[in-house]
Design a protein around this motif. Structure first.
Motif, PDB file in Angstrom:
ATOM      1  N   ASP A  13       1.177  -1.204   0.291  1.00 26.42           N
ATOM      2  CA  ASP A  13       0.103   0.342  -0.183  1.00 26.42           C
ATOM      3  C   ASP A  13       0.870   1.425   0.288  1.00 26.42           C
ATOM      4  OD1 ASP A  13      -2.451  -1.423   0.341  1.00 26.42           O
ATOM      5  OD2 ASP A  13      -1.959  -1.217   2.052  1.00 26.42           O
ATOM      6  N   ALA A  14       2.232   1.131  -0.473  1.00 30.10           N
ATOM      7  CA  ALA A  14       2.919   2.532   0.274  1.00 30.10           C
ATOM      8  C   ALA A  14       3.754   1.968  -0.581  1.00 30.10           C
ATOM      9  CB  ALA A  14       3.828   2.682   1.675  1.00 30.10           C
ATOM     10  N   SER A  15       4.104   1.677  -2.293  1.00 28.64           N
ATOM     11  CA  SER A  15       4.830   1.575  -2.908  1.00 28.64           C
ATOM     12  C   SER A  15       4.731   2.401  -4.441  1.00 28.64           C
ATOM     13  CB  SER A  15       5.039   0.130  -3.359  1.00 28.64           C
ATOM     14  OG  SER A  15       3.584  -0.510  -4.403  1.00 28.64           O
ATOM     15  N   MET A  16       5.343   2.836  -4.818  1.00 28.17           N
ATOM     16  CA  MET A  16       5.541   3.602  -6.288  1.00 28.17           C
ATOM     17  C   MET A  16       6.811   3.840  -7.439  1.00 28.17           C
ATOM     18  SD  MET A  16       3.113   6.484  -7.468  1.00 28.17           S
ATOM     19  CE  MET A  16       2.072   6.558  -5.940  1.00 28.17           C
ATOM     20  N   LEU A  17       5.761   3.668  -8.475  1.00 31.74           N
ATOM     21  CA  LEU A  17       7.317   3.668  -9.389  1.00 31.74           C
ATOM     22  C   LEU A  17       7.608   4.509 -10.233  1.00 31.74           C
ATOM     23  CD1 LEU A  17       5.514   0.069 -11.439  1.00 31.74           C
ATOM     24  CD2 LEU A  17       7.100   0.752 -10.116  1.00 31.74           C
ATOM     25  N   PHE A  18       8.380   5.742 -10.264  1.00 26.71           N
ATOM     26  CA  PHE A  18       8.803   6.440 -11.686  1.00 26.71           C
ATOM     27  C   PHE A  18       9.413   6.149 -12.665  1.00 26.71           C
ATOM     28  CE2 PHE A  18       8.318   7.492  -6.571  1.00 26.71           C
ATOM     29  CZ  PHE A  18       7.999   8.856  -6.275  1.00 26.71           C
ATOM     30  N   PRO A  19       8.021   5.932 -13.220  1.00 30.35           N
ATOM     31  CA  PRO A  19       8.916   5.245 -15.069  1.00 30.35           C
ATOM     32  C   PRO A  19       9.696   6.579 -15.866  1.00 30.35           C
ATOM     33  CG  PRO A  19       6.266   6.083 -14.923  1.00 30.35           C
ATOM     34  CD  PRO A  19       7.076   6.462 -13.427  1.00 30.35           C
ATOM     35  N   PRO A  20       9.978   6.536 -16.660  1.00 27.48           N
ATOM     36  CA  PRO A  20      11.849   6.738 -17.681  1.00 27.48           C
ATOM     37  C   PRO A  20      10.524   7.910 -18.269  1.00 27.48           C
ATOM     38  CG  PRO A  20      10.767   4.755 -17.870  1.00 27.48           C
ATOM     39  CD  PRO A  20      10.460   4.323 -17.071  1.00 27.48           C
ATOM     40  N   VAL A  21       9.614   8.597 -18.242  1.00 29.30           N
ATOM     41  CA  VAL A  21       8.488   9.285 -18.822  1.00 29.30           C
ATOM     42  C   VAL A  21       9.032  10.531 -18.400  1.00 29.30           C
ATOM     43  CG1 VAL A  21       6.654   7.718 -18.760  1.00 29.30           C
ATOM     44  CG2 VAL A  21       7.118   9.662 -16.974  1.00 29.30           C
ATOM     45  N   VAL A  22       9.085  11.654 -19.389  1.00 32.39           N
ATOM     46  CA  VAL A  22       9.269  13.087 -19.394  1.00 32.39           C
ATOM     47  C   VAL A  22       8.532  14.312 -18.448  1.00 32.39           C
ATOM     48  CG1 VAL A  22       8.531  15.735 -20.600  1.00 32.39           C
ATOM     49  CG2 VAL A  22       9.334  13.674 -21.616  1.00 32.39           C
ATOM     50  N   GLY A  23       9.016  14.497 -17.440  1.00 35.41           N
ATOM     51  CA  GLY A  23       8.962  14.741 -15.952  1.00 35.41           C
ATOM     52  C   GLY A  23       9.982  14.080 -15.072  1.00 35.41           C
ATOM     53  N   ILE A  24      10.498  12.926 -15.192  1.00 34.66           N
ATOM     54  CA  ILE A  24      10.876  11.946 -14.166  1.00 34.66           C
ATOM     55  C   ILE A  24      12.310  12.279 -14.503  1.00 34.66           C
ATOM     56  CG2 ILE A  24      11.198  10.452 -12.853  1.00 34.66           C
ATOM     57  CD1 ILE A  24       8.085   9.905 -13.413  1.00 34.66           C
ATOM     58  N   VAL A  25      12.115  11.675 -15.665  1.00 32.58           N
ATOM     59  CA  VAL A  25      13.543  11.886 -15.891  1.00 32.58           C
ATOM     60  C   VAL A  25      14.418  12.597 -17.200  1.00 32.58           C
ATOM     61  CG1 VAL A  25      14.262   8.614 -15.679  1.00 32.58           C
ATOM     62  CG2 VAL A  25      13.630   9.020 -17.765  1.00 32.58           C
ATOM     63  N   ALA A  26      15.509  12.931 -17.535  1.00 32.00           N
ATOM     64  CA  ALA A  26      15.997  13.952 -18.834  1.00 32.00           C
ATOM     65  C   ALA A  26      15.253  13.710 -20.086  1.00 32.00           C
ATOM     66  CB  ALA A  26      17.375  13.970 -18.816  1.00 32.00           C
ATOM     67  N   ASP A  27      14.480  14.371 -21.299  1.00 31.12           N
ATOM     68  CA  ASP A  27      13.906  14.054 -21.941  1.00 31.12           C
ATOM     69  C   ASP A  27      14.710  12.932 -23.373  1.00 31.12           C
ATOM     70  OD1 ASP A  27      12.106  15.543 -21.363  1.00 31.12           O
ATOM     71  OD2 ASP A  27      12.332  16.992 -22.624  1.00 31.12           O
ATOM     72  N   ALA A  28      16.448  12.573 -22.792  1.00 31.74           N
ATOM     73  CA  ALA A  28      16.593  12.320 -24.015  1.00 31.74           C
ATOM     74  C   ALA A  28      16.302  10.420 -23.691  1.00 31.74           C
ATOM     75  CB  ALA A  28      18.211  12.280 -23.388  1.00 31.74           C
ATOM     76  N   TYR A  29      16.347  10.437 -22.008  1.00 31.70           N
ATOM     77  CA  TYR A  29      16.252   8.588 -21.096  1.00 31.70           C
ATOM     78  C   TYR A  29      14.828   8.568 -21.251  1.00 31.70           C
ATOM     79  CZ  TYR A  29      20.977   9.924 -21.399  1.00 31.70           C
ATOM     80  OH  TYR A  29      22.506  10.547 -21.580  1.00 31.70           O
ATOM     81  N   ALA A  30      14.141   9.075 -21.549  1.00 32.40           N
ATOM     82  CA  ALA A  30      12.301   9.312 -21.196  1.00 32.40           C
ATOM     83  C   ALA A  30      11.539   8.179 -22.606  1.00 32.40           C
ATOM     84  CB  ALA A  30      11.475  10.623 -20.963  1.00 32.40           C
ATOM     85  N   VAL A  31      10.857   7.419 -22.490  1.00 26.45           N
ATOM     86  CA  VAL A  31      10.643   6.475 -23.339  1.00 26.45           C
ATOM     87  C   VAL A  31       8.860   7.040 -24.319  1.00 26.45           C
ATOM     88  CG1 VAL A  31      11.136   4.638 -22.022  1.00 26.45           C
ATOM     89  CG2 VAL A  31       8.230   5.814 -21.899  1.00 26.45           C
ATOM     90  N   ASP A  32       8.442   8.365 -23.707  1.00 24.91           N
ATOM     91  CA  ASP A  32       7.608   8.921 -24.476  1.00 24.91           C
ATOM     92  C   ASP A  32       8.567  10.476 -25.042  1.00 24.91           C
ATOM     93  OD1 ASP A  32       8.041  10.114 -22.031  1.00 24.91           O
ATOM     94  OD2 ASP A  32       6.039  11.351 -21.633  1.00 24.91           O
ATOM     95  N   ALA A  33       9.218  10.511 -24.803  1.00 26.00           N
ATOM     96  CA  ALA A  33       9.652  11.939 -25.464  1.00 26.00           C
ATOM     97  C   ALA A  33       9.801  12.366 -26.751  1.00 26.00           C
ATOM     98  CB  ALA A  33      11.555  11.933 -24.919  1.00 26.00           C
ATOM     99  N   GLY A  34       9.357  12.643 -27.563  1.00 20.76           N
ATOM    100  CA  GLY A  34       9.474  12.927 -28.909  1.00 20.76           C
ATOM    101  C   GLY A  34       7.716  12.820 -29.227  1.00 20.76           C
ATOM    102  N   LEU A  35       6.795  12.043 -28.249  1.00 23.76           N
ATOM    103  CA  LEU A  35       6.222  11.645 -29.031  1.00 23.76           C
ATOM    104  C   LEU A  35       4.525  13.115 -28.749  1.00 23.76           C
ATOM    105  CD1 LEU A  35       4.889   8.377 -26.332  1.00 23.76           C
ATOM    106  CD2 LEU A  35       5.345   8.981 -29.430  1.00 23.76           C
ATOM    107  N   ASP A  36       3.459  12.707 -29.898  1.00 26.29           N
ATOM    108  CA  ASP A  36       2.425  14.142 -29.452  1.00 26.29           C
ATOM    109  C   ASP A  36       2.306  13.716 -28.261  1.00 26.29           C
ATOM    110  OD1 ASP A  36       0.664  16.055 -30.534  1.00 26.29           O
ATOM    111  OD2 ASP A  36      -0.057  14.986 -32.156  1.00 26.29           O
TER     112      ASP A  36
END
Length: 137
Positions: A109-132
């Motif tokens: 009940d107290a876990s959380m994922l911080f995925p590799p997306v824009v706003g969490i990791v640098a855009d160059a390493y975000a899986v959603d960078a460059g997507l519309d």
């Protein structure tokens, strides 16, 4: 409010993502080191993403060790204490492939994922960078 409380608030629908991310970045997390001398951080794979395991305190890390079957073993786990910001800004860019952070994964009940997306990791390493933005939703 600390990171654990921010996670609980977010999971209950009462939290704010900006506060959660800010607290994550400011928090010193405990990241276990794998056995052996490979110099890496303990992580696992799920859904094509490498997840670095991080914990808010030694109790959360101990629960993870027990969940992995290390409860019967009498040994200490070595870990690195690192700010969440340093983990996503300096460590993740050195890892091959999409990489996120899984916090307190043994706490249902107290876990959380911080995925590799824009706003969490640098855009160059975000899986959603460059997507519309329409495609990302």
């Amino acid at each position: 409010m600390g990171l654990t409380e921010q996670i609980v608030a977010m999971r209950s629908g009462m939290g704010y993502s900006a506060r959660l991310l800010g607290e994550f970045r400011r928090t010193a997390l405990l990241v276990p080191l794998p056995e052996g001398d490979d110099g890496g951080l303990m992580s696992g794979w799920q859904g094509g993403v490498r997840w670095i395991y991080a914990f808010t305190d030694e109790d959360a890390l101990a629960r993870f060790a027990v969940a992995r079957g290390a409860g019967a073993e009498v040994r200490e786990w070595e870990y690195l204490s690192i700010l969440g910001a340093r983990l996503v800004d300096a460590v993740i860019p050195t890892v091959d492939g999409p990489t996120g952070v899984a916090v307190d994964v043994a706490d249902e009940d107290a876990s959380m994922l911080f995925p590799p997306v824009v706003g969490i990791v640098a855009d160059a390493y975000a899986v959603d960078a460059g997507l519309d933005r329409a495609d990302a939703v």
